[in-house]
Design an enzyme around this catalytic site. Structure first.
Site, PDB file in Angstrom:
ATOM      1  N   GLN A 188      -3.522 -33.353 -56.237  1.00  0.00           N
ATOM      2  CA  GLN A 188      -2.764 -32.192 -55.723  1.00  0.00           C
ATOM      3  C   GLN A 188      -2.998 -32.003 -54.241  1.00  0.00           C
ATOM      4  OE1 GLN A 188      -2.488 -28.451 -58.151  1.00  0.00           O
ATOM      5  NE2 GLN A 188      -3.664 -27.612 -56.439  1.00  0.00           N
ATOM      6  N   THR A 189      -4.230 -31.887 -53.821  1.00  0.00           N
ATOM      7  CA  THR A 189      -4.572 -31.610 -52.418  1.00  0.00           C
ATOM      8  C   THR A 189      -4.126 -32.740 -51.497  1.00  0.00           C
ATOM      9  OG1 THR A 189      -6.490 -30.336 -53.136  1.00  0.00           O
ATOM     10  CG2 THR A 189      -6.500 -31.084 -50.862  1.00  0.00           C
TER      11      THR A 189
ATOM     12  N   ARG B 148     -36.903 -11.863 -54.276  1.00  0.00           N
ATOM     13  CA  ARG B 148     -35.941 -12.942 -53.948  1.00  0.00           C
ATOM     14  C   ARG B 148     -35.629 -13.789 -55.177  1.00  0.00           C
ATOM     15  NH1 ARG B 148     -39.500 -15.702 -49.692  1.00  0.00           N
ATOM     16  NH2 ARG B 148     -37.851 -17.272 -49.561  1.00  0.00           N
TER      17      ARG B 148
ATOM     18  N   SER C 109      -5.264 -25.263 -50.292  1.00  0.00           N
ATOM     19  CA  SER C 109      -5.103 -23.923 -50.881  1.00  0.00           C
ATOM     20  C   SER C 109      -3.633 -23.606 -51.143  1.00  0.00           C
ATOM     21  CB  SER C 109      -5.669 -22.868 -49.937  1.00  0.00           C
ATOM     22  OG  SER C 109      -7.061 -23.019 -49.842  1.00  0.00           O
TER      23      SER C 109
ATOM     24  N   GLY D 132     -10.714 -36.813 -56.903  1.00  0.00           N
ATOM     25  CA  GLY D 132     -11.884 -37.550 -57.368  1.00  0.00           C
ATOM     26  C   GLY D 132     -11.483 -38.720 -58.238  1.00  0.00           C
TER      27      GLY D 132
ATOM     28  N   GLY E  50     -42.240 -25.437 -47.666  1.00  0.00           N
ATOM     29  CA  GLY E  50     -41.935 -26.761 -47.107  1.00  0.00           C
ATOM     30  C   GLY E  50     -41.616 -27.776 -48.177  1.00  0.00           C
TER      31      GLY E  50
ATOM     32  N   GLU F 139     -11.261 -26.326 -56.426  1.00  0.00           N
ATOM     33  CA  GLU F 139     -10.680 -25.516 -57.499  1.00  0.00           C
ATOM     34  C   GLU F 139     -10.344 -24.119 -57.026  1.00  0.00           C
ATOM     35  OE1 GLU F 139     -10.492 -27.886 -60.222  1.00  0.00           O
ATOM     36  OE2 GLU F 139      -8.763 -26.574 -59.991  1.00  0.00           O
TER      37      GLU F 139
END
Ligand SMILES: CCCCCCCCCCCCCCCC(=O)SCCNC(=O)CCNC(=O)[C@H](O)C(C)(C)COP(=O)(O)OP(=O)(O)OC[C@H]1O[C@@H](n2cnc3c(N)ncnc32)[C@H](O)[C@@H]1OP(=O)(O)O
Ligand SMILES: Cc1cc2nc3c(=O)[nH]c(=O)nc-3n(C[C@H](O)[C@H](O)[C@H](O)COP(=O)(O)OP(=O)(O)OC[C@H]3O[C@@H](n4cnc5c(N)ncnc54)[C@H](O)[C@@H]3O)c2cc1C
Length: 643
Positions: free
Chosen positions: A117-118, A313, A124, A157, A381, A404
């Protein structure tokens, strides 16, 4: 808890069996991947995919088992597009005859397909695609052509080197007239010798972010030079072209052409929870192993998981993984329902399903991509080492924010749905996920009643807060939009606010689904109580992160916002004792995590040290180049002119 995460005992058993099958098969070894060059890496993937397909057939795996097998092999490759997009596109947009002809070939992999498609110039904006499919009634064929450089198909892909066929999206032209963008089955390569068919230019678009990750996939470029295909290779469930060249649009919404994207978006939400749970599992286990500072009279140093900042976090990401898992389950049932309705030509829930899949895809992929990076940072690290498993997971995962449906573009689709819902309020009662907009008066007038931090441990108080925030933001946008003469101009001008209101709407969905899951689907006490803590963490973390919305809309006072934050701190202490149990419940094997830091046995330092010596640079003490380029520097006594 493992069953709660898996969704059912059967689902747990299938995924557990497939995880073990992959982990225990040396063919699926992953640690060496980052050391391979592009061609070796790609051939290695082809080998694994071929071996997996043989396993699926030899073991007569079910479709569900095969999906889990491909998932645990954990390597983007052409089979993703074949099974997740090429086959569903034919199933969803093909006529009975076309399904009868093409599905048996695809399901036995006698043909390998992709979803093209793209283009270089458009991804988009599907209606802006430039590839043309011009009908030739003399020969009863379509002529596929790439009229410009930007019309080159770009990204699909599996298309560069493997796919033999593609669903190609192109502008349908009949007698010079444009009849919209449609899907066409096009053969790309000979089934004899795999060479590109005449008139087709095929290639790979080049290396992508991260090394051993998406470079296992041959994302391709494709150009057509007047390539002819039979008329019956246009997917004609939604629209038809007759032999005489007459265009007919069935009485179904043209957006059914987008059905494959909707299908993948709902799987991407489930995939977000899997990816985030991997990162959270690694960071949580490592945060228990890692000790830093805090030693009292020679005693052990403090586990970093006991620092409030580490908890603030990490634990919201743990809670998000569960939230996305449950909303992914809910979205799948919504999608299955809409598919059944479509069979009966009932399109009533299509707009809401589109808005939910688009919005939740954007919400979960953005939070997951940020979450994986946060988990890398939570490991200090060592999180930057490939052997931590986090850099590769990040590189593998982040394109989900673009593919997508680019996330902002998707949120704007939600905004379009909400604006339409609000404009219909006068005469159409909103239902489903937008039902709260039908109760807008109390939501606009009543403010939060929370008086103590404890009061926030009330699902009704939380639900009302998220409904009021979303309602006030959506209605506010609607009111400002009404002031614009040109609605499209207003929408563009207010798009930032509209995206924020759409995010608020989608966060309301994830919070309410989590609460519903606890109220109706999690039996007993132990697991339920533990998941309740995560539900409150998820909701109050969002409330704290977006408190500007809650304050600006006047629903919350600063005091109530700080009570929520106080409760959040208390909740972290409740998560801490179960943190390892929560991540062990993901049932992620060491092979799948591919992380020295996230090992089940916690034996991190010896294994980190062992992994270092596997690096090819350690094959010798004096590596190639030292004599030629370093020794001379040491011997020449050169120095800066100004020393
Ligand atoms: C461990 C982790 C593993 C992860 C790994 C495994 C994952 C599984 C492997 C696959 C790996 C992925 C590989 C990437 C594969 C690609 O990326 S494929 C290409 C994807 N491309 C896209 O998503 C393109 C996005 N763009 C679009 O969908 C459309 O252009 C847009 C944005 C919806 C606009 O479309 P449009 O035709 O211009 O329509 P628009 O004027 O905006 O709207 C018209 C009406 O249609 C409606 N509408 C639009 N779209 C729809 C729809 N789809 N349904 C229903 N109604 C719709 C609108 O709501 C609107 O309704 P009203 O307001 O009029 O009532
Ligand atoms: C790893 C990967 C695999 C892919 N696989 C496939 C595949 O198999 N098949 C396939 O067909 N495609 C595939 N794609 C392509 C993918 O679908 C597109 O890249 C995606 O749809 C984004 O489109 P775009 O690149 O045109 O982004 P753009 O839309 O060009 O985005 C660029 C910027 O513009 C902004 N923007 C665009 N439109 C608007 C608007 N109206 N309002 C406000 N902002 C806007 C976006 O928010 C973004 O910030 C893949 C992409 C990747 C990265």
């Amino acid at each position: 808890m493992k069953v709660a995460w898996a969704g059912s005992r059967e689902a747990f058993q299938v995924s557990d069996r497939m995880a073990k099958l992959v982990a225990n098969d040396p063919v699926f070894e992953k640690f060496s991947k980052p050391m391979l060059g592009r061609k070796e890496l790609f051939k290695n993937t082809l080998r694994k995919a071929a071996y997996a397909w043989k396993l699926i057939n030899d073991l007569r795996l079910t479709e569900e088992e095969a999906k889990w097998l491909r998932h645990y092999i954990d390597e983007p490759n052409y089979t993703d597009l074949h099974w997740e997009m090429f086959v569903p596109a034919i199933e969803g947009q093909g006529t009975k005859e076309q399904k009868k002809k093409w599905l048996p070939l695809a399901q036995t992999m006698q043909i390998i397909g992709t979803y093209a498609q793209t283009e270089l110039g458009h991804g988009s904006n599907v209606q802006g695609l430039e590839t043309t499919a011009t009908f030739d009634r003399q020969t009863d064929e379509f002529v596929m052509h790439s009229p410009t450089l930007t019309s080159s198909k770009w990204w699909p892909g599996g298309m560069a080197k493997v796919a033999t066929h593609a669903i190609v999206y192109a502008r349908l032209i009949i007698d010079g007239l444009f009849h919209g963008v449609h899907g066409f089955i096009v053969q790309l390569r000979s089934l004899e010798d795999h060479s590109p068919l005449p008139g087709l230019t095929l290639g790979d678009i080049g290396m992508k972010f991260g090394h051993g990750t998406y470079n296992t996939m041959d994302n391709g470029v494709l150009r057509f030079d007047h390539v002819r295909i039979p008329r019956n290779q246009m997917l004609m469930r939604v629209s038809q072209v007759t032999k005489e060249g007459k265009y007919a649009q069935s009485d179904v919404p043209r957006q059914l052409l987008y059905g494959t994207m909707v299908s993948v978006r709902q799987t991407i939400v489930a995939d977000a929870s899997k990816a985030l749970s991997r990162a959270v599992c690694i960071a949580t286990r490592y945060s228990v192993v890692r000790r830093q500072f805090g030693s009292r009279n020679g005693g052990p140093e403090t586990q970093v998981i006991d620092y409030k900042t580490q908890q603030s976090r990490l634990f919201p990401l743990l809670a998000s993984a569960y939230a996305f898992r449950f909303v992914g389950e809910w979205l799948k049932s919504l999608y299955i329902d809409v598919k059944q309705r479509l069979e009966a030509n009932d399109f009533s829930t299509l707009p809401e399903t589109h808005a939910c899949t688009a919005g939740l895809k954007a919400l979960t992929t953005a939070a997951t991509a940020d979450g994986i990076e946060e988990c890398r940072k939570l490991c200090g690290g060592h999180g930057y080492l490939i052997s931590s498993g986090l850099p590769e997971l990040f590189a593998f995962y982040v394109p989900a924010c673009s593919y997508e449906g680019e996330n902002v573009v998707m949120m704007l689709q939600v905004a379009r749905f909400l604006v339409k819902t609000v404009s219909n309020l006068g005469y159409k009662q909103p239902v489903g996920t937008a039902a709260y907009l039908g109760r807008v008066t109390p939501l606009l007038q009543n403010n939060c009643a929370v008086q103590t931090a404890e009061d926030w441990l009330n699902p009704d108080a939380i639900l009302e807060a998220f409904e009021a925030r979303a309602a006030r933001m959506v209605i506010g946008c609607g009111e400002r939009l009404a002031m614009f003469e040109n609605p499209e101009e207003g929408f563009a001008e207010l798009s930032i606010d509209l995206v924020e209101a759409s995010l608020a709407h989608c966060q309301l969905i994830t919070v309410s689904v989590f609460i519903q899951k606890l109220n109706h689907e999690i039996p007993g006490n132990g697991v339920k109580r533990s998941l309740e803590v995560l539900c409150y963490v998820y909701a109050l973390f969002l409330l704290h992160k977006h408190q500007g919305d809650f304050l600006a809309t006047g629903y919350l006072t600063p005091k109530q916002a700080s009570l929520a934050n106080e409760q959040l701190r208390t909740l972290y202490s409740k998560v801490r004792p179960n943190a390892i149990a929560f991540v062990d419940s993901f049932n992620h094997m060491d092979h799948y995590l591919c992380s020295v830091l996230g090992r089940y046995d916690g034996n991190v330092y010896p294994k980190l040290y062992e992994a270092a010596w596997k690096d090819p640079l350690n094959d010798s003490d004096i590596v190639d180049g030292i004599q030629q380029y370093v020794q001379p520097i040491l011997k020449q006594k050169l120095h800066y002119a100004k020393l």
